[in-house]
Design an enzyme around this catalytic site. Structure first.
Site, PDB file in Angstrom:
ATOM      1  N   GLN A   1      -4.455 -21.589  18.390  1.00  0.00           N
ATOM      2  CA  GLN A   1      -5.005 -20.512  17.786  1.00  0.00           C
ATOM      3  C   GLN A   1      -4.831 -19.102  18.710  1.00  0.00           C
ATOM      4  O   GLN A   1      -5.492 -18.039  18.269  1.00  0.00           O
ATOM      5  CB  GLN A   1      -6.421 -20.682  17.731  1.00  0.00           C
ATOM      6  CG  GLN A   1      -6.842 -21.826  16.523  1.00  0.00           C
ATOM      7  CD  GLN A   1      -8.356 -22.580  16.508  1.00  0.00           C
ATOM      8  OE1 GLN A   1      -9.022 -21.767  17.054  1.00  0.00           O
ATOM      9  NE2 GLN A   1      -8.280 -23.572  15.945  1.00  0.00           N
TER      10      GLN A   1
ATOM     11  N   THR B   1       0.688  -1.148   0.080  1.00  0.00           N
ATOM     12  CA  THR B   1      -0.051   0.012   0.001  1.00  0.00           C
ATOM     13  C   THR B   1       0.841   1.361   0.079  1.00  0.00           C
ATOM     14  O   THR B   1       0.460   2.244  -0.506  1.00  0.00           O
ATOM     15  CB  THR B   1      -0.960   0.091   1.336  1.00  0.00           C
ATOM     16  OG1 THR B   1      -1.870  -1.290   1.112  1.00  0.00           O
ATOM     17  CG2 THR B   1      -1.778   1.452   1.510  1.00  0.00           C
TER      18      THR B   1
ATOM     19  N   THR C   1       1.581  -4.608   3.958  1.00  0.00           N
ATOM     20  CA  THR C   1       1.602  -5.066   5.379  1.00  0.00           C
ATOM     21  C   THR C   1       0.871  -6.619   5.749  1.00  0.00           C
ATOM     22  O   THR C   1       1.141  -7.207   6.594  1.00  0.00           O
ATOM     23  CB  THR C   1       0.691  -4.021   6.256  1.00  0.00           C
ATOM     24  OG1 THR C   1      -0.805  -4.124   5.372  1.00  0.00           O
ATOM     25  CG2 THR C   1       1.240  -2.679   6.434  1.00  0.00           C
TER      26      THR C   1
ATOM     27  N   ARG D   1      -3.489 -25.741  13.857  1.00  0.00           N
ATOM     28  CA  ARG D   1      -3.890 -24.726  14.631  1.00  0.00           C
ATOM     29  C   ARG D   1      -4.903 -25.154  15.688  1.00  0.00           C
ATOM     30  O   ARG D   1      -6.097 -25.185  15.219  1.00  0.00           O
ATOM     31  CB  ARG D   1      -4.278 -23.376  13.872  1.00  0.00           C
ATOM     32  CG  ARG D   1      -3.177 -23.158  12.802  1.00  0.00           C
ATOM     33  CD  ARG D   1      -2.805 -21.413  12.650  1.00  0.00           C
ATOM     34  NE  ARG D   1      -4.262 -20.790  12.985  1.00  0.00           N
ATOM     35  CZ  ARG D   1      -4.449 -19.554  13.552  1.00  0.00           C
ATOM     36  NH1 ARG D   1      -3.490 -19.063  14.192  1.00  0.00           N
ATOM     37  NH2 ARG D   1      -5.583 -18.874  13.606  1.00  0.00           N
TER      38      ARG D   1
ATOM     39  N   ASP E   1       1.365  -6.532  -4.331  1.00  0.00           N
ATOM     40  CA  ASP E   1       0.596  -6.450  -3.359  1.00  0.00           C
ATOM     41  C   ASP E   1       1.100  -7.610  -2.466  1.00  0.00           C
ATOM     42  O   ASP E   1       1.455  -8.916  -3.052  1.00  0.00           O
ATOM     43  CB  ASP E   1      -0.882  -6.669  -3.766  1.00  0.00           C
ATOM     44  CG  ASP E   1      -1.991  -6.458  -2.525  1.00  0.00           C
ATOM     45  OD1 ASP E   1      -1.514  -7.447  -1.557  1.00  0.00           O
ATOM     46  OD2 ASP E   1      -2.510  -5.748  -2.597  1.00  0.00           O
ATOM     47  N   SER E   2       1.305  -7.378  -1.248  1.00  0.00           N
ATOM     48  CA  SER E   2       2.085  -8.717  -0.688  1.00  0.00           C
ATOM     49  C   SER E   2       1.325  -9.600  -0.411  1.00  0.00           C
ATOM     50  O   SER E   2       1.674 -10.858  -0.115  1.00  0.00           O
ATOM     51  CB  SER E   2       2.561  -8.271   0.695  1.00  0.00           C
ATOM     52  OG  SER E   2       1.564  -7.989   1.710  1.00  0.00           O
ATOM     53  N   SER E   3      -0.145  -9.801  -0.669  1.00  0.00           N
ATOM     54  CA  SER E   3      -0.920 -10.974  -0.795  1.00  0.00           C
ATOM     55  C   SER E   3      -0.507 -11.944  -1.857  1.00  0.00           C
ATOM     56  O   SER E   3      -0.964 -12.997  -1.644  1.00  0.00           O
ATOM     57  CB  SER E   3      -2.424 -10.647  -0.811  1.00  0.00           C
ATOM     58  OG  SER E   3      -2.535  -9.575  -1.857  1.00  0.00           O
TER      59      SER E   3
ATOM     60  N   THR F   1       3.262  -9.878  14.318  1.00  0.00           N
ATOM     61  CA  THR F   1       1.900 -10.477  13.840  1.00  0.00           C
ATOM     62  C   THR F   1       1.153  -9.384  13.240  1.00  0.00           C
ATOM     63  O   THR F   1       0.966  -8.192  14.127  1.00  0.00           O
ATOM     64  CB  THR F   1       1.251 -11.541  14.441  1.00  0.00           C
ATOM     65  OG1 THR F   1       0.290 -12.174  13.653  1.00  0.00           O
ATOM     66  CG2 THR F   1       0.479 -10.953  15.632  1.00  0.00           C
TER      67      THR F   1
HETATM   68  N1  ASP Z   1      -2.803  -5.481   0.463  1.00  0.00           N
HETATM   69  C1  ASP Z   1      -1.633  -4.614   0.768  1.00  0.00           C
HETATM   70  C2  ASP Z   1      -0.398  -5.443   0.822  1.00  0.00           C
HETATM   71  O1  ASP Z   1      -0.198  -6.232   1.752  1.00  0.00           O
HETATM   72  C3  ASP Z   1      -1.854  -4.021   2.200  1.00  0.00           C
HETATM   73  C4  ASP Z   1      -0.953  -3.215   2.793  1.00  0.00           C
HETATM   74  O2  ASP Z   1       0.157  -2.920   2.385  1.00  0.00           O
HETATM   75  O3  ASP Z   1      -1.237  -2.312   3.765  1.00  0.00           O
HETATM   76  O4  ASP Z   1       0.568  -5.284  -0.107  1.00  0.00           O
END
Ligand code: ASP
Length: 334
Positions: free
Chosen positions: A266, A11, A86, A233, A54-56, A157
């Site tokens: 968990q 982001t 994030t 978990r 995007d880190s996803s 985390t």
């Molecule tokens: N979807 C974004 C990412 O992880 C979220 C962020 O950076 O806050 O790349």
């Protein structure tokens, strides 16, 4: 002090598009404005992953790209900053901590909840805070700076999808908290390290949350085809519904196929103690491995790391009871 920045995406450098936020900001120019008037001006280099993600979208291959970039610039800088999304920043921080356990210079990851171009963004505070941490003589290893807190990377985390204080390290104290002056609480714990790690590769690891009423049939289907390792978990200190015979049969079959079975909790703050309750002792009898107090992020990245090193069986299990880079508190080591 020279700093090298590896910009991986997230982001922090995104701009609006008809389909939502996507990478596109001019990160190099923006970073330059952050150094105006401070002694770092002219002492910062930057490279970026191609493509920015995007880190996803991150996989272990991206972890390795960041590691390769840091190693490639190892002699040119005194400290390293990784700008990262994030969503999976805590996974990457843990992954870097294992593969760079022999790296002697500090590495700080950060990102932001708002892009750098938005009024009121947390991007400036996070980047300047991360730079301050990276330039401090008190920091070492891989850390994550976010929302006024400096955390051990492999203990962190993501706790909030929107708060500026978006990360925590539930099982350990923060390394430091910002202020005038910063408060320093402790150092990144050292581990045994790892010499000449083999690069990360993708591995098939199943992560399964136990929920009330989960059937044995559903559980079995999650392990088809057989994964290389399983992370369960479980509840609390590592409890499962062990009085359901079908359920235990599924786990037994995994063990007979020599698939490592790792039990995490968990609870955000946990110490897995298999055999503390009858409900968990079945797992101990099956030869399940305790995740102790590792976060899921640290545990998953460690599992991929150990599989990437070609470890199996007893050797794999033993490393879950050993610390590579301070990711785990072991019984007897307080
Ligand atoms: N979807 C974004 C990412 O992880 C979220 C962020 O950076 O806050 O790349």
């Amino acid at each position: 002090m020279r700093i090298h920045v590896t910009y991986a995406g997230g982001t922090i450098g995104m701009v609006d598009s008809p389909d939502g936020l996507r990478p596109g900001a001019d990160m190099a120019s923006w970073l330059n404005t952050q150094f105006d008037g401070i002694e770092l001006k002219g002492h910062v280099s930057m490279s970026q992953l191609s493509p920015l993600v995007d880190s996803s979208e991150t996989t272990p291959i991206h972890w390795q790209m960041i590691i390769d970039d840091i190693r490639a610039h190892g002699d040119e800088a005194d400290a390293f900053l990784v700008l990262h999304g994030t969503d999976t920043m805590a996974y990457s921080a843990a992954a870097l901590s294992y593969a760079l356990a022999d790296f002697t210079k500090p590495i700080v990851l950060t990102g932001s909840q708002y892009p750098l171009g938005v009024v009121g963004t947390d991007a400036s505070a996070n980047v300047t805070g991360a730079l301050r941490a990276a330039g401090s003589s008190q920091v070492s290893g891989v850390t994550l700076f976010f929302g006024h807190m400096l955390l051990a990377g492999n203990r962190s985390t993501k706790t909030s999808s929107w708060a500026f204080a978006g990360f925590d390290s539930p099982s350990t104290l923060p390394i430091a908290r910002t202020g005038a002056p910063w408060r320093w609480y402790h150092s990144v714990e050292a581990g045994e390290g790892w010499a000449n790690p083999t690069p990360y590769a993708r591995h098939d690891v199943a992560v399964v949350d136990i929920v009330p009423g989960l059937s044995a049939a559903r559980l079995r289907s999650m392990f088809t085809p057989l994964p290389e390792a399983v992370i369960i978990r479980a509840y609390g200190v590592g409890n499962i519904p062990a009085s359901d015979p079908g359920f235990v049969d599924v786990l037994q079959e995994l063990r007979e196929a020599e698939v490592p079975l790792i039990v995490a909790s968990q609870c955000h703050q946990a110490e897995v103690v298999l055999g503390h309750y009858e409900a968990g002792s079945t797992l101990a009898r099956l030869g399940a491995i305790s995740a102790h107090d590792m976060t899921l992020e640290a545990l998953y990245a460690k599992t991929i790391f150990l599989l990437s090193q070609g470890l199996q069986g007893e050797e794999f299990a033993q490393w879950m009871d050993r610390s590579i880079a301070g990711e785990v508190s072991l019984p007897g080591i307080a």
